[in-house]
Design a protein around this motif. Structure first.
Motif, PDB file in Angstrom:
ATOM      1  N   VAL A   1      25.900 105.240 -50.443  1.00 38.98           N
ATOM      2  CA  VAL A   1      25.742 104.718 -48.959  1.00 38.98           C
ATOM      3  C   VAL A   1      24.748 104.232 -48.152  1.00 38.98           C
ATOM      4  O   VAL A   1      24.738 103.493 -47.148  1.00 38.98           O
ATOM      5  CB  VAL A   1      26.416 106.545 -47.948  1.00 38.98           C
ATOM      6  CG1 VAL A   1      26.428 105.451 -46.848  1.00 38.98           C
ATOM      7  CG2 VAL A   1      27.566 106.556 -48.655  1.00 38.98           C
ATOM      8  N   SER A   2      23.702 104.532 -48.403  1.00 38.76           N
ATOM      9  CA  SER A   2      22.629 104.452 -47.498  1.00 38.76           C
ATOM     10  C   SER A   2      21.889 102.864 -48.139  1.00 38.76           C
ATOM     11  O   SER A   2      21.380 102.183 -47.000  1.00 38.76           O
ATOM     12  CB  SER A   2      20.958 104.813 -47.543  1.00 38.76           C
ATOM     13  OG  SER A   2      19.974 104.803 -47.422  1.00 38.76           O
ATOM     14  N   ALA A   3      21.967 102.615 -49.522  1.00 33.54           N
ATOM     15  CA  ALA A   3      21.765 101.130 -49.808  1.00 33.54           C
ATOM     16  C   ALA A   3      22.985 100.459 -49.031  1.00 33.54           C
ATOM     17  O   ALA A   3      22.044  99.414 -49.473  1.00 33.54           O
ATOM     18  CB  ALA A   3      21.121 101.198 -51.354  1.00 33.54           C
ATOM     19  N   MET A   4      24.153 100.753 -49.463  1.00 32.11           N
ATOM     20  CA  MET A   4      24.852  99.707 -48.303  1.00 32.11           C
ATOM     21  C   MET A   4      24.532  99.344 -46.914  1.00 32.11           C
ATOM     22  O   MET A   4      25.217  98.166 -46.449  1.00 32.11           O
ATOM     23  CB  MET A   4      26.344 100.218 -48.640  1.00 32.11           C
ATOM     24  CG  MET A   4      27.087 100.281 -50.177  1.00 32.11           C
ATOM     25  SD  MET A   4      27.335  98.202 -51.098  1.00 32.11           S
ATOM     26  CE  MET A   4      29.008  98.275 -49.636  1.00 32.11           C
ATOM     27  N   ARG A   5      24.429 100.430 -46.795  1.00 34.30           N
ATOM     28  CA  ARG A   5      24.138 100.526 -44.596  1.00 34.30           C
ATOM     29  C   ARG A   5      23.087  99.206 -44.785  1.00 34.30           C
ATOM     30  O   ARG A   5      22.727  98.956 -43.701  1.00 34.30           O
ATOM     31  CB  ARG A   5      23.876 101.949 -44.272  1.00 34.30           C
ATOM     32  CG  ARG A   5      25.369 102.743 -44.321  1.00 34.30           C
ATOM     33  CD  ARG A   5      25.135 103.644 -42.990  1.00 34.30           C
ATOM     34  NE  ARG A   5      25.087 103.314 -41.621  1.00 34.30           N
ATOM     35  CZ  ARG A   5      24.439 103.835 -40.648  1.00 34.30           C
ATOM     36  NH1 ARG A   5      23.847 104.995 -40.823  1.00 34.30           N
ATOM     37  NH2 ARG A   5      24.195 103.471 -39.690  1.00 34.30           N
TER      38      ARG A   5
ATOM     39  N   HIS B   1      26.279  97.023 -40.143  1.00 35.80           N
ATOM     40  CA  HIS B   1      27.583  96.973 -39.105  1.00 35.80           C
ATOM     41  C   HIS B   1      28.408  97.629 -39.335  1.00 35.80           C
ATOM     42  O   HIS B   1      29.568  98.127 -38.748  1.00 35.80           O
ATOM     43  CB  HIS B   1      27.647  95.822 -38.588  1.00 35.80           C
ATOM     44  CG  HIS B   1      27.991  94.628 -39.385  1.00 35.80           C
ATOM     45  ND1 HIS B   1      27.478  94.542 -40.557  1.00 35.80           N
ATOM     46  CD2 HIS B   1      29.895  94.836 -40.181  1.00 35.80           C
ATOM     47  CE1 HIS B   1      28.649  94.325 -41.359  1.00 35.80           C
ATOM     48  NE2 HIS B   1      29.483  94.126 -41.320  1.00 35.80           N
ATOM     49  N   ARG B   2      28.745  97.825 -40.463  1.00 32.23           N
ATOM     50  CA  ARG B   2      29.491  98.960 -40.969  1.00 32.23           C
ATOM     51  C   ARG B   2      29.893 100.094 -41.077  1.00 32.23           C
ATOM     52  O   ARG B   2      28.986 101.184 -40.705  1.00 32.23           O
ATOM     53  CB  ARG B   2      29.865  98.960 -42.507  1.00 32.23           C
ATOM     54  CG  ARG B   2      30.573  97.550 -43.142  1.00 32.23           C
ATOM     55  CD  ARG B   2      31.829  97.019 -43.111  1.00 32.23           C
ATOM     56  NE  ARG B   2      32.590  98.943 -43.825  1.00 32.23           N
ATOM     57  CZ  ARG B   2      33.243  98.588 -45.096  1.00 32.23           C
ATOM     58  NH1 ARG B   2      32.662  97.124 -45.561  1.00 32.23           N
ATOM     59  NH2 ARG B   2      33.785  99.420 -45.607  1.00 32.23           N
ATOM     60  N   ASP B   3      30.571 100.964 -40.542  1.00 36.53           N
ATOM     61  CA  ASP B   3      30.687 102.318 -40.042  1.00 36.53           C
ATOM     62  C   ASP B   3      30.502 103.383 -41.459  1.00 36.53           C
ATOM     63  O   ASP B   3      31.241 102.555 -42.651  1.00 36.53           O
ATOM     64  CB  ASP B   3      32.498 102.891 -39.784  1.00 36.53           C
ATOM     65  CG  ASP B   3      32.563 104.671 -39.386  1.00 36.53           C
ATOM     66  OD1 ASP B   3      31.349 105.367 -39.007  1.00 36.53           O
ATOM     67  OD2 ASP B   3      33.747 105.090 -40.040  1.00 36.53           O
ATOM     68  N   PRO B   4      29.296 104.421 -41.594  1.00 38.61           N
ATOM     69  CA  PRO B   4      29.318 104.799 -42.331  1.00 38.61           C
ATOM     70  C   PRO B   4      30.231 105.410 -42.624  1.00 38.61           C
ATOM     71  O   PRO B   4      30.252 106.324 -44.604  1.00 38.61           O
ATOM     72  CB  PRO B   4      28.236 105.960 -41.790  1.00 38.61           C
ATOM     73  CG  PRO B   4      27.281 105.320 -40.502  1.00 38.61           C
ATOM     74  CD  PRO B   4      28.834 104.921 -39.882  1.00 38.61           C
TER      75      PRO B   4
END
Length: 287
Positions: A168-172, A177-180
């Motif tokens: 999740v951290s890598a994708m953020r 801008h994406r909701d976690p």
């Protein structure tokens, strides 16, 4: 986890998604589609022959279209690209754009579908262009935030395996801008839990070894787009990866193409703006 268990979880999550939107759960089933090089897995939506076929980008799978297709409410097929989701893994050479596009066109023909429209996101748009050019008679090709300029580029930040929190951290970092919570739902759908407790993406690691082979295809991709369909639509994300000069060159190469900017969207237009895309596709399918 078995394939049947994965399907059960996936369809259960889809039903919950439909309920949250206040939309009746449509008929959705997993299908195996035959091609010479191997089988492709797909989610078929609705009754009767599909009005459109959708192909995801690198590292994703057919479920990435769920939010759009729930809202669209039309017969459709979302296909797992080779080496992704539940589709067969191939030798590295099989992950060239031309090879994957040929598999998709063969699978569509074997299923007996007369498809008017194809939709592709990122790398999936190149595969869709090749498939459409092989099928012939396709009326519309929809391209989400992609042009041939950057095909064959490798993302050094992409992790293949890690804890859910790490992924999740890598994708953020890539999509701030994406909701976690939305990212976590997507990761749970697009990854599987390994025996060591880490989660890994549902794509063949060998797929990335074919990056140099796809880079060599760049010039031929223009020809795929030129003969893909009567109409070609390039939907650029406002916060995406297509530069102004790249969009201009796309239209110069593909004279039947038009360009539209999708406001408020990052590279993954279909997950950032599913309501907008569903309405836009409905208009296109209506002629």
């Amino acid at each position: 986890m078995s394939v049947d268990d994965q399907d059960t979880l996936e369809l259960g999550a889809l039903a919950a998604h439909a309920q949250s939107l206040g939309i009746p759960m449509p008929r959705v089933r997993r299908r195996r589609l035959a091609a010479e090089a191997g089988d492709l897995s797909a989610l078929q939506w609705g009754e009767g022959d599909p009005q459109l076929v959708l192909l995801h980008g690198a590292g994703l799978q057919s479920g990435t279209w769920n939010g759009t297709l729930l809202r669209l409410g039309r017969p459709a097929v979302a296909i797992d690209l080779p080496g992704h989701g539940q589709s067969d893994h191939l030798p590295v050479d099989g992950y060239r754009v031309a090879s994957m596009g040929d598999m998709v066109s063969q699978a569509i023909s074997e299923a007996g579908w007369m498809v008017d429209s194809l939709v592709g996101h990122s790398l999936g748009s190149f595969v869709a262009a090749r498939a459409a050019s092989e099928l012939g008679g396709v009326k519309a090709l929809v391209v989400l935030d992609a042009t041939p300029h950057r095909v064959g580029s490798r993302d050094p930040t992409r992790m293949h395996a890690g804890t859910l929190e790490q992924l999740v951290s890598a994708m953020r970092e890539r999509m701030p801008h994406r909701d976690p919570r939305s990212l976590e739902r997507a990761l749970l759908r697009d990854t599987r839990l390994r025996a060591d407790g880490l989660r890994e993406w549902l794509w063949d690691e060998g797929f990335m070894d074919a990056v140099p082979l796809r880079a060599i295809e760049r010039d031929s991709l223009w020809r795929f787009f030129e003969r893909a369909a009567e109409r070609v639509f390039l939907l650029r994300a406002e916060r995406g990866g297509v530069a102004d000069h790249e969009a201009e060159e796309f239209v110069s190469h593909v004279p039947q193409a038009s360009v539209q900017v999708v406001e408020g969207a990052g590279h993954n237009v279909h997950t950032d703006r599913p309501e907008w895309l569903a309405e836009w596709l409905r208009d296109v399918l209506s002629g």
